[in-house]
Design a protein around this motif. Structure first.
Motif, short mmCIF file in Angstrom:
data_model
loop_
_atom_site.label_atom_id
_atom_site.label_comp_id
_atom_site.label_asym_id
_atom_site.label_seq_id
_atom_site.Cartn_x
_atom_site.Cartn_y
_atom_site.Cartn_z
N SER A 1 41.51 38.34 31.79
CA SER A 1 41.79 36.56 31.41
C SER A 1 40.66 35.92 31.37
O SER A 1 40.65 35.16 30.63
CB SER A 1 42.87 36.26 32.45
N ALA A 2 39.50 36.32 32.16
CA ALA A 2 38.43 35.59 32.25
C ALA A 2 37.70 35.62 30.77
O ALA A 2 37.38 34.61 30.03
CB ALA A 2 37.48 35.75 33.10
N GLY B 1 38.57 44.51 31.16
CA GLY B 1 39.30 44.42 32.64
C GLY B 1 39.65 45.66 33.12
O GLY B 1 39.42 45.79 34.55
N ILE C 1 44.23 42.92 40.57
CA ILE C 1 43.55 41.66 40.78
C ILE C 1 42.13 41.41 39.84
O ILE C 1 41.90 40.32 39.01
CB ILE C 1 43.16 41.14 42.22
N VAL C 2 41.38 42.68 39.96
CA VAL C 2 40.15 42.60 39.35
C VAL C 2 40.29 42.80 37.70
O VAL C 2 39.67 42.07 36.93
CB VAL C 2 39.23 43.66 39.62
N ALA D 1 41.73 39.43 36.48
CA ALA D 1 40.78 38.41 36.44
C ALA D 1 39.54 38.67 35.36
O ALA D 1 39.33 37.64 34.47
CB ALA D 1 40.00 38.37 37.75
N VAL D 2 39.18 39.94 35.19
CA VAL D 2 38.26 40.07 34.06
C VAL D 2 38.87 39.86 32.71
O VAL D 2 38.26 39.15 31.92
CB VAL D 2 37.44 41.47 34.45
#
Length: 166
Positions: free
Chosen positions: A156-157, A121, A149-150, A153-154
């Motif tokens: 947690s994905a 992330g 945000i990035v 997002a990465v």
């Protein structure tokens, strides 16, 4: 200009001396912190822990001089810029702040997040910021938010993808 033109010379001198003292103490603290971090986090693990205190002190002083030189060179690079110093500093800092804050929030909000997801992330946030900055998509004030945000997002994905496979 108010200080120079309106105030009496004695008061003007005291105020200017105070400004210089504040700037010098801030710079001294920054150089000391950089030197200490370099010594503890990089030099000591690489060169062993059996170094005499006298040698540590000499190396620390050398690192302080090296960091001072690096800061002077950095200042020289930006001296002809038309932007304010604060704006330059904040735009440079906000480049990585998003990734750092996103990393912190990943650990805080997602209890089962693993180190590799956080690192992915963070790296994604930094790489995405390089893209955003090079394409000049938005102003520097948005860099931190975009990086957060990035990164989240990465990270947690990856965490949820690994969790769903288990």
């Amino acid at each position: 200009m108010f200080i120079i033109e309106v105030l009496p010379p004695g008061i003007t001198g005291i105020i200017i001396a105070g400004l210089f003292a504040a700037a010098m103490s801030t710079l001294a603290g920054s150089m000391s912190s950089l030197s200490s971090s370099t010594m503890i986090d990089i030099y000591t693990p690489l060169c062993g822990k059996n170094i005499s205190e006298e040698k540590k002190l000499k190396i620390s002083r050398l690192l302080t001089v090296l960091w001072a030189a690096l800061l002077i060179i950095s200042a020289m690079i930006f001296r002809k810029s038309s932007l304010a110093v604060v704006e330059i500093a904040l735009s440079i800092a906000s480049f990585t702040y998003g990734g750092l804050l996103g990393t912190f929030l990943l650990g805080l909000l997602f209890k089962r997040v693993k180190q590799n997801a956080v690192l992915a992330g963070f790296a994604s946030g930094i790489l995405f910021m390089i893209l955003v900055i090079s394409l000049k998509i938005v102003g520097w004030t948005w860099y931190t938010l975009i990086g957060v945000i990035v990164t989240i997002a990465v990270g947690s994905a990856i965490t949820f993808a690994k969790k769903s496979r288990e």
